[in-house]
Design an enzyme around this catalytic site. Structure first.
Site, PDB file in Angstrom:
ATOM      1  N   CYS A 140       7.400  -5.811   3.865  1.00 21.39           N
ATOM      2  CA  CYS A 140       6.152  -5.727   2.936  1.00 21.39           C
ATOM      3  C   CYS A 140       6.605  -6.019   1.394  1.00 21.39           C
ATOM      4  O   CYS A 140       6.713  -5.129   0.506  1.00 21.39           O
ATOM      5  CB  CYS A 140       6.066  -4.343   2.636  1.00 21.39           C
ATOM      6  SG  CYS A 140       5.471  -3.435   4.206  1.00 21.39           S
ATOM      7  N   ALA A 141       6.885  -7.194   1.232  1.00 21.39           N
ATOM      8  CA  ALA A 141       7.487  -7.728   0.087  1.00 21.39           C
ATOM      9  C   ALA A 141       6.861  -7.746  -1.111  1.00 21.39           C
ATOM     10  O   ALA A 141       7.522  -8.029  -2.315  1.00 21.39           O
ATOM     11  CB  ALA A 141       8.213  -9.041   0.388  1.00 21.39           C
ATOM     12  N   PRO A 155       4.757  -7.583  -4.681  1.00 19.88           N
ATOM     13  CA  PRO A 155       4.987  -8.924  -5.319  1.00 19.88           C
ATOM     14  C   PRO A 155       6.321  -9.196  -5.287  1.00 19.88           C
ATOM     15  O   PRO A 155       6.489 -10.459  -5.936  1.00 19.88           O
ATOM     16  CB  PRO A 155       4.318  -8.480  -6.554  1.00 19.88           C
ATOM     17  CG  PRO A 155       4.456  -7.136  -6.853  1.00 19.88           C
ATOM     18  CD  PRO A 155       4.545  -6.156  -5.591  1.00 19.88           C
ATOM     19  N   GLY A 184       9.571  -7.411  -6.411  1.00 26.64           N
ATOM     20  CA  GLY A 184      10.757  -6.567  -6.900  1.00 26.64           C
ATOM     21  C   GLY A 184      11.947  -6.499  -6.115  1.00 26.64           C
ATOM     22  O   GLY A 184      12.955  -6.821  -6.492  1.00 26.64           O
ATOM     23  N   ASP A 243       8.526  -1.100   2.468  1.00 30.24           N
ATOM     24  CA  ASP A 243       8.152  -0.470   1.323  1.00 30.24           C
ATOM     25  C   ASP A 243       6.872  -0.295   1.594  1.00 30.24           C
ATOM     26  O   ASP A 243       5.963  -1.210   1.151  1.00 30.24           O
ATOM     27  CB  ASP A 243       8.664  -1.285  -0.100  1.00 30.24           C
ATOM     28  CG  ASP A 243       8.315  -0.483  -1.109  1.00 30.24           C
ATOM     29  OD1 ASP A 243       7.860   0.690  -1.042  1.00 30.24           O
ATOM     30  OD2 ASP A 243       8.128  -1.258  -2.200  1.00 30.24           O
ATOM     31  N   CYS A 272       6.252   4.656  -2.718  1.00 27.96           N
ATOM     32  CA  CYS A 272       6.182   5.211  -4.268  1.00 27.96           C
ATOM     33  C   CYS A 272       5.126   6.385  -4.208  1.00 27.96           C
ATOM     34  O   CYS A 272       4.350   6.387  -5.213  1.00 27.96           O
ATOM     35  CB  CYS A 272       5.756   4.063  -5.100  1.00 27.96           C
ATOM     36  SG  CYS A 272       4.284   3.293  -4.962  1.00 27.96           S
TER      37      CYS A 272
HETATM   38  C1  LIG Z   1       4.263  -1.128  -2.043  1.00 26.02           C
HETATM   39  S1  LIG Z   1       3.895  -2.801  -1.928  1.00 26.02           S
HETATM   40  C2  LIG Z   1       5.370  -3.500  -1.826  1.00 26.02           C
HETATM   41  C3  LIG Z   1       6.104  -3.407  -3.112  1.00 26.02           C
HETATM   42  C4  LIG Z   1       7.476  -4.581  -3.040  1.00 26.02           C
HETATM   43  N1  LIG Z   1       8.388  -4.022  -2.174  1.00 26.02           N
HETATM   44  C5  LIG Z   1       7.987  -4.638  -4.237  1.00 26.02           C
HETATM   45  O1  LIG Z   1       9.062  -4.208  -4.624  1.00 26.02           O
HETATM   46  O2  LIG Z   1       7.644  -5.585  -5.135  1.00 26.02           O
HETATM   47  C6  LIG Z   1       3.386  -2.921  -0.337  1.00 26.02           C
HETATM   48  C7  LIG Z   1       3.019  -4.249   0.204  1.00 26.02           C
HETATM   49  O3  LIG Z   1       2.651  -4.537   1.618  1.00 26.02           O
HETATM   50  C8  LIG Z   1       1.810  -5.210   1.860  1.00 26.02           C
HETATM   51  N2  LIG Z   1       0.950  -5.168   3.215  1.00 26.02           N
HETATM   52  C9  LIG Z   1       0.063  -4.594   3.371  1.00 26.02           C
HETATM   53  N3  LIG Z   1      -0.292  -4.561   4.775  1.00 26.02           N
HETATM   54  C10 LIG Z   1       0.790  -5.339   5.190  1.00 26.02           C
HETATM   55  C11 LIG Z   1       1.093  -5.789   6.529  1.00 26.02           C
HETATM   56  N4  LIG Z   1       0.193  -5.360   7.519  1.00 26.02           N
HETATM   57  N5  LIG Z   1       2.082  -6.473   6.757  1.00 26.02           N
HETATM   58  C12 LIG Z   1       2.852  -6.790   5.672  1.00 26.02           C
HETATM   59  N6  LIG Z   1       2.905  -6.679   4.394  1.00 26.02           N
HETATM   60  C13 LIG Z   1       1.477  -5.706   4.313  1.00 26.02           C
HETATM   61  C14 LIG Z   1       0.830  -5.296   0.520  1.00 26.02           C
HETATM   62  O4  LIG Z   1       0.185  -6.244   0.350  1.00 26.02           O
HETATM   63  C15 LIG Z   1       1.719  -5.052  -0.506  1.00 26.02           C
HETATM   64  O5  LIG Z   1       2.133  -6.010  -1.220  1.00 26.02           O
END
Ligand SMILES: C[S@@+](CC[C@H](N)C(=O)[O-])C[C@H]1O[C@@H](n2cnc3c(N)ncnc32)[C@H](O)[C@@H]1O
Length: 472
Positions: free
Chosen positions: A288-289, A291, A293, A356, A409
């Site tokens: 879940c990368a 944006p 960070g 994440d 978070c």
């Molecule tokens: C909490 S954020 C992750 C923040 C990231 N790890 C960082 O440190 O910048 C969760 C992310 O998961 C993505 N997401 C949501 N559903 C998802 C899915 N089914 N598969 C992969 N990513 C997904 C969202 O778009 C979002 O960018």
């Protein structure tokens, strides 16, 4: 258009053109965007400030005041609404939202800043004349004069229910959080009144700006040369900018070798990278990368060890952000736009996996002043299947002997321990690792084996991390 009836002006009272106050006008514009378009204050404000500064009638002090007015009004909205409600003879839902925004801004100046009373009232009334018209400006004047009769403590004694009668409602009004959020945070934190009050207070403070020096790309020494820079509290890669400022103009940040990243997020990536592994350590996944960070820190750490990172993100536009942050990483990496619950990679591929997951963000209330008012308890149900689905695939994606980090978070137990407990029941061949020794020197991480960080204890966002190893 004003909803006030037009009356002939009194003779002898010449019309005075309202005076425009660029700082309060800008703050009002930002509040309207948050209210009307569900905009995020931290996204809406910077371009407004930039335009104002480029226009020449705004200096750094004006920008600081406008930021304080917007963030303070949004954070303290629950308290100010209770105060304003006591000064208005009808329910607040019958007062137009733009009027409420002007009243909130006025209440913040009166009760939450050192702006003298007469200046706070007259500036608010003048703002009301410009944006609402003369009729409603009179209403604003009358309400704010009542607000000005007491200071914040005086008002809290009047509008907050006594703690002994209803502790959660008391804390909700005094510390300006929705009651259900107070309740959820308290469930997760445990303990008595002192701890939860400290946490709620910390949520209302402006967080420090923290940088990460991505290993192999930048050094903390380089960042510490910046004005008022201090070493991080916990992460060896962190540098704190004690006076805030504009991190984007720091050369290492501008060219992506360093970034803005809360220390809690750095600790999550570090703990996963340092978790003991049986066998090879070559291929890592951030599922879940966006944006990017944590992916950027993980990729840099992987590079130091000769490992590669696959950064996966469902939203293509966010995957592009990840690619931008990872550009220049010294080791191998790849970015894909993929649904982590139906991944294109084979099961058992990775040595380390981070998920994440999307969550309510109740651990980052310091940064997103409006978030607490937007979230609803029902949001938890919306996230629950996705959080479980992403952790399930993560556990399938890691090889036997490899480690998965499940992070949020949010400290809400429904998004943290409940998810992990459910998946542990479904996967008999996994074990929880004690994450605490992987964060050496970080105190008060709970009774383990997972860790929960707290703003009032660690100065970080309330990040949660569970480390799970596949054993068979
Ligand atoms: C909490 S954020 C992750 C923040 C990231 N790890 C960082 O440190 O910048 C969760 C992310 O998961 C993505 N997401 C949501 N559903 C998802 C899915 N089914 N598969 C992969 N990513 C997904 C969202 O778009 C979002 O960018």
């Amino acid at each position: 258009m004003s909803d006030q009836p037009r009356r002939p002006r009194k003779p002898g009272k010449p019309y005075r053109r309202p005076e425009k106050d660029p700082v309060r006008l800008l703050a009002f514009e930002a509040l309207r965007a948050v209210d009307e378009r569900d905009a995020y204050a931290n996204l809406v404000l910077p371009p407004l400030l930039r335009t104002a500064r480029e226009g020449g009638d705004f200096d750094a002090r004006d920008a600081a005041l406008a930021t304080e007015l917007v963030y303070g009004t949004l954070r303290r909205q629950g308290t100010y609404d209770a105060v304003v409600a006591a000064c208005v003879d009808r329910p607040l839902r019958e007062v137009d939202p733009p009027v409420l925004d002007v009243l909130g801004l006025g209440a913040h100046q009166l009760l939450g800043t050192r702006i003298p009373t007469h200046a706070a009232v007259s500036a608010s009334v003048e703002l009301a004349r410009v944006v609402l018209g003369d009729g409603r400006a009179k209403f604003v004047n009358a309400v704010l004069r009542k607000v000005a009769q007491h200071d914040l403590d005086g008002w809290l004694e009047r509008v907050a229910p006594p703690y002994d009668e209803d502790p959660e409602d008391h804390l909700a009004v005094v510390h300006s959080h929705p009651r259900w959020v107070v309740s959820a945070l308290w469930d997760s934190l445990g303990g008595g009144r002192a701890g939860i009050e400290e946490l709620l207070r910390a949520d209302n403070e402006r967080p420090e700006v923290t940088l990460v020096a991505r290993p192999g790309r930048a050094t903390t020494g380089e960042l510490l040369d910046e004005e008022a820079a201090l070493p991080g509290r916990w992460s060896p890669y962190a540098v704190r900018l004690s006076e805030g400022g504009e991190p984007g103009v720091i050369p290492a940040v501008a060219d992506g070798r360093a970034g803005v990243q809360d220390e809690g997020s750095q600790l999550v990536a570090l703990a996963l990278a340092n978790a003991p592994l049986d066998g090879p350590d070559r291929l890592w996944l951030d599922g879940c990368a966006g944006p990017g960070g944590k992916a950027a820190l993980l990729a840099a750490l992987a590079a130091e060890r000769g490992a590669a990172l696959l950064a996966s993100e469902k939203q293509p536009h966010r995957a592009k952000l990840v690619a931008k942050v990872l550009a220049g990483n010294p080791g191998p990496y790849q970015v894909v736009a993929a649904d982590g619950t139906r991944p294109p990679w084979r099961a058992g591929t990775f040595d380390r996996v981070l998920v994440d997951v999307p969550c309510t963000g109740l651990g980052a209330l310091r940064r997103r002043p409006e978030a607490r008012w937007r979230r609803r308890p029902g949001d938890l149900e919306g996230f629950a299947p996705l959080q479980r689905g992403l952790l399930r695939t993560a556990l399938e994606s890691v090889r036997v002997g490899g480690v998965v980090g499940y992070a949020t978070c949010s400290p809400h137990l429904a998004e943290t321990r409940a998810v992990v407990a459910d998946l542990l029941k479904q996967f008999p061949d996994v074990e929880l690792l004690d994450a605490r020794p992987l964060l050496p020197g970080v105190p008060e991480l709970g009774e383990g084996p997972d860790v929960q960080l707290w703003p009032h204890v660690h100065g970080t966002d309330a990040m949660y991390l569970a480390l799970i190893r596949r054993t068979g």
